[in-house]
Enzyme design. Structure first.
Site, PDB file in Angstrom:
ATOM      1  N   HIS A 188       0.818  -1.221   0.000  1.00 43.94           N
ATOM      2  CA  HIS A 188       0.000   0.000   0.000  1.00 43.94           C
ATOM      3  C   HIS A 188       0.852   1.271   0.000  1.00 43.94           C
ATOM      4  O   HIS A 188       0.378   2.340   0.420  1.00 43.94           O
ATOM      5  CB  HIS A 188      -0.920  -0.018   1.244  1.00 43.94           C
ATOM      6  CG  HIS A 188      -2.321   0.430   0.972  1.00 43.94           C
ATOM      7  ND1 HIS A 188      -2.825   1.622   1.424  1.00 43.94           N
ATOM      8  CD2 HIS A 188      -3.324  -0.139   0.268  1.00 43.94           C
ATOM      9  CE1 HIS A 188      -4.072   1.765   1.027  1.00 43.94           C
ATOM     10  NE2 HIS A 188      -4.405   0.705   0.326  1.00 43.94           N
ATOM     11  N   HIS A 288      -7.271  -2.793 -10.972  1.00 41.04           N
ATOM     12  CA  HIS A 288      -7.553  -2.351  -9.608  1.00 41.04           C
ATOM     13  C   HIS A 288      -9.025  -1.973  -9.521  1.00 41.04           C
ATOM     14  O   HIS A 288      -9.531  -1.256 -10.371  1.00 41.04           O
ATOM     15  CB  HIS A 288      -6.681  -1.125  -9.329  1.00 41.04           C
ATOM     16  CG  HIS A 288      -6.830  -0.515  -7.976  1.00 41.04           C
ATOM     17  ND1 HIS A 288      -7.455   0.697  -7.782  1.00 41.04           N
ATOM     18  CD2 HIS A 288      -6.425  -0.933  -6.754  1.00 41.04           C
ATOM     19  CE1 HIS A 288      -7.405   1.002  -6.490  1.00 41.04           C
ATOM     20  NE2 HIS A 288      -6.797   0.026  -5.837  1.00 41.04           N
TER      21      HIS A 288
HETATM   22 MG   LIG Z   1      -3.389  -1.455  -3.619  1.00 43.49          MG
END
Ligand SMILES: [Mg+2]
Length: 385
Positions: A188, A288
């Site tokens: 992340h 995504h």
């Molecule tokens: Mg991600």
């Protein structure tokens, strides 16, 4: 049929989405999802500005309109403009498909697969909760999961204790699920360069499916170094916004898996080109999508026509999505069924999902002001989330 664009409307849909409806003079309409999480109102304003160009134009000239929206403003790229273009592009493709009564993928050459593997997010407050969540994913039929693993900030140089904790969690999870579950790990962008290689090496014995955003995307040069020094596939792309951003990634050799977001990277028009570019580099595609049903439907259209697509993210079960069911906005929720760990490629017209407009308009009245959490380090300085 008069398919000139008559109106463009945005709706703020909880928990954190922005839908855009493009209606043609004939009444035929298309929907897209334009949101940039935490900046929905800003993207809505960008769409309002772009509507000055689009109103009155033939909705079917999608490529031309994409070029006009991208090049015509002189300044281009970036998350706000590209998210606005993305949602509008999805809506124009939805109109195009509906005008022929065909799914978008049929107009783009036809599907190369019948169904797409999807993954579930797992997580929890402690190792027991994480293992329970992974076992629930297996029971629901999923064969692949993704997790953040680091449940708090990591300083630019931090204690090895936090590395040990992360390794222990993954080791316990691997012990519990064996090889029944593929486990991807999303750093992340929380890990800085000095700690990234340490963490990747420590996790490697537990065979992560891939490591996502091992460092922030502004450090693609360092990501390329990390990739050269590990056998684990490296994934990134949710914070890259056009072919030109991905060109830099490919030139540097920074990833094995690209993750364009269909609502941030220029929509179906641009993401299919990104998919084509990466196919020539033998790089995998994993769009995504921690967003809503329109974004996911757009992803599935690109997955359908991209031979290198191997897995699709979906937001069911993600903590920040639980305020609203992924399929609650649809009158045909059955098209987004993940029972077998796969979702069937939608074969309805356009994007293949039908918006429950009455419901969407009702929840959009209250809208939302979703914001990203702001994390801090122990010393009070701002941390990556
Ligand atoms: Mg991600």
């Amino acid at each position: 049929m008069d398919l000139n664009i008559a109106s463009i409307e945005t709706l703020l849909v909880p928990p954190r989405w922005l839908f855009v409806k493009v209606t043609t003079r004939s009444g035929l309409a298309g929907w897209g999802e334009a949101v940039l999480e935490g900046r929905a109102h800003t993207v809505a304003t960008a769409i309002d500005e772009l509507s000055d160009y689009l109103i009155g134009k033939d909705a079917r000239r999608i490529e031309h309109h994409w070029q006009a929206m991208y090049r015509g403003g002189f300044y281009r790229g970036g998350p706000i403009l590209m998210s606005a273009i993305s949602g509008l592009d999805q809506a124009l493709w939805d109109i195009m498909g509906r005008s022929y009564d065909e799914p978008v993928h049929a107009l783009l050459g036809g599907r190369v697969r019948d169904r797409m593997r999807v993954y579930a997010w797992v997580g929890g407050e402690n190792d027991e909760a994480i293992i329970e969540s992974a076992q629930a994913a297996i029971s629901a039929g999923f064969t692949t999961t993704k997790m953040n693993l680091l449940n708090g900030p990591l300083s630019i140089v931090d204690s090895h204790r936090k590395i040990d904790d992360a390794v222990t969690t993954l080791a316990r999870l691997r012990d519990a699920v064996g090889n029944k579950l593929d486990i991807a790990i999303d750093f992340h962008g929380r890990v800085h360069r000095p700690m990234a290689a340490v963490l990747i090496d420590a996790l490697a014995p537990y065979n992560p499916l891939f490591i996502e955003e091992p460092v922030l995307p502004e450090h693609l040069e360092f990501m390329a170094d990390l990739r050269r020094n590990t056998a684990i596939p490296i994934a990134t792309g949710e914070r890259l916004f056009s072919r030109y951003d991905f060109k830099r990634l490919l030139t540097l050799g920074a990833a094995d898996i690209v993750q364009p977001d269909l609502s941030h990277a220029g929509g179906i028009t641009e993401s299919r080109k990104i998919a084509n570019m990466t196919e020539a580099w033998d790089i995998a595609l994993a769009p995504h999508c921690p967003l809503g049903p329109l974004a996911l439907a757009a992803c599935l259209q690109v997955d359908a026509i991209s031979h290198n697509a191997f897995i699709q993210e979906q937001s069911q079960g993600i903590a920040y999505n639980q305020a609203n069911d992924l399929t609650r906005c649809l009158t045909n929720p059955e098209v987004l069924n993940f029972d077998s760990g796969f979702v069937k490629i939608p074969d309805g017209p356009g994007l293949g999902v039908e918006i429950d407009e009455q419901y969407v308009r009702t929840v959009a009245k209250s809208g939302h002001r979703w914001r990203n959490p702001l994390w801090t380090h122990e010393d009070g300085s701002v941390a990556e989330w």
